[in-house]
Design a protein around this motif. Structure first.
Motif, mmCIF file in Angstrom:
data_model
loop_
_atom_site.group_PDB
_atom_site.id
_atom_site.type_symbol
_atom_site.label_atom_id
_atom_site.label_comp_id
_atom_site.label_asym_id
_atom_site.label_seq_id
_atom_site.Cartn_x
_atom_site.Cartn_y
_atom_site.Cartn_z
ATOM 1 N N SER A 90 8.357 -4.177 5.579
ATOM 2 C CA SER A 90 6.693 -3.050 6.429
ATOM 3 C C SER A 90 5.663 -3.532 6.263
ATOM 4 O O SER A 90 4.864 -5.375 6.296
ATOM 5 C CB SER A 90 7.091 -2.415 5.198
ATOM 6 N N SER A 91 4.691 -2.836 6.875
ATOM 7 C CA SER A 91 3.138 -2.686 7.294
ATOM 8 C C SER A 91 2.872 -4.813 8.054
ATOM 9 O O SER A 91 2.459 -4.918 8.040
ATOM 10 C CB SER A 91 2.880 -3.566 5.868
ATOM 11 N N GLN A 97 9.468 -5.960 2.344
ATOM 12 C CA GLN A 97 9.433 -4.450 1.603
ATOM 13 C C GLN A 97 11.328 -5.032 0.862
ATOM 14 O O GLN A 97 11.660 -4.395 0.011
ATOM 15 C CB GLN A 97 10.091 -3.604 2.653
#
Lengths: 163, 165
Positions: free
Chosen positions: B103-104, B137
């Motif tokens: 993620s990100s 994540q």
């Protein structure tokens, strides 16, 4: 890898600080000592985790700590020299009904605290105490004069006689 | 009333022989193994390198081989134009199955479409760097590919990243 070294360092550092402070801080819960015990984890928690909140890091840190404790206990049991280095020696506070000021001053134990420990051991007068000893774990052991009764007083001094 | 002893009673001397219970004999080696393996870097962050050449494209990838949950690592893809002409567009595509496990995700230069970065006007022998920031994540093993294309040439690099829980 760094977590292991950090745990070892913090363990050694906190041990050195407590060893320097003396035995009474080990099991005291007077307000200032309670504050100290509450703040220490706050100071070190972030240094230990370094924003790494993974389960892996926690397991490594915990197993490192358990391993140090286990190895220290093995070494303390096996080697008397190491035991004396790691643990404080007992301090005699009362001998044959007489307070011993040098020991009391060195350990910062007041006569009130001895009397409180005596009361918890069911002893009324100082003359009835053969020995009062501050043990390495910070507890005061009271040995009754003329008998074999030994009382290990939980180190919650300051809650009785001071009232 | 008072004891005549000059010193408090002392403990007798007992041979300090270590004895462990059966559970301790099993559990303690496991307990000790974790920090020892950690010291050897088993639970730490490691990076992998991969390199491939195809026609006019040379691709070198530095990727996180192992890192921990919720930690940030970067993936670097260096693409070089081996041809003697300027490459109008060199396209670097990242496997969706791989990237979606993080993620990100941030691309530098920015991705034009889903997980694809276009490098324009790449001169002969010039190298361009594509960096991707990944945040762990999902834990577990994640596999995927990076594909660099220029015309009919395409270079594929396989990636494998393990995220510790």
């Amino acid at each position: 890898m760094e977590t292991v070294f950090r745990v070892i360092f913090v363990y050694a550092f906190v041990w050195a600080c407590l060893r320097t402070l003396g035995k009474r801080e080990l099991s005291q819960l007077a307000p200032f000592e309670l504050v100290m015990l509450l703040l220490i984890p706050q100071f070190f928690s972030r240094a230990l985790t370094r924003q790494d909140y993974s389960m892996t890091n926690s397991v490594v840190a915990a197993t490192t700590l358990f391993s140090i404790v286990f190895l220290t206990s093995i070494a303390s049991f096996r080697f008397a020299g190491f035991r004396h280095f790691m643990q404080a020696n007992p301090t005699v506070l009362v001998r044959q009904g007489q307070f011993l000021p040098p020991g009391l001053r060195r350990e910062r134990i007041t006569a009130d605290e001895i009397v409180s420990a005596m009361h918890k051991a069911g002893i009324e007068r100082i003359e009835d105490v053969a020995w009062a000893i501050l043990e390495p774990d910070g507890k005061i052991a009271i040995i009754r004069a003329g008998g074999a009764d030994v009382h290990n007083v939980e180190a919650d001094r300051g809650t009785g006689a001071r009232q | 009333m008072a004891s005549p002893n000059p010193s408090p009673p002392r403990a007798p001397s007992i041979e300090p022989k270590i004895e462990l219970t059966r559970k301790q004999r099993i559990g303690i080696p496991i307990l000790l193994a974790v920090p020892i393996l950690a010291l050897f870097g088993l639970f730490g962050e490691t990076r992998g390198q991969a390199h491939t050449t195809s026609g006019s494209i040379d691709v070198e990838v530095s990727y996180p081989a192992r890192f921990r949950y919720r930690q940030v690592q970067s993936l670097h893809v260096s693409v070089r134009n081996l041809s003697t002409t300027v490459a109008d567009t060199m396209r670097v595509s990242f496997d969706t199955a791989y990237i979606s496990r993080f993620s990100s995700v941030r691309f530098d230069p920015a991705a034009k479409s889903a997980y694809t970065v276009d490098l324009t006007d790449v001169k002969p022998s010039e190298s361009r760097l594509v960096s991707v920031e990944l945040w762990g994540q999902d834990y577990g093993s994640h596999r995927g590919t990076v594909v660099a294309r220029h015309g009919t040439d395409s270079a594929i690099v396989h990636l494998s990243t393990f995220v510790f829980p």
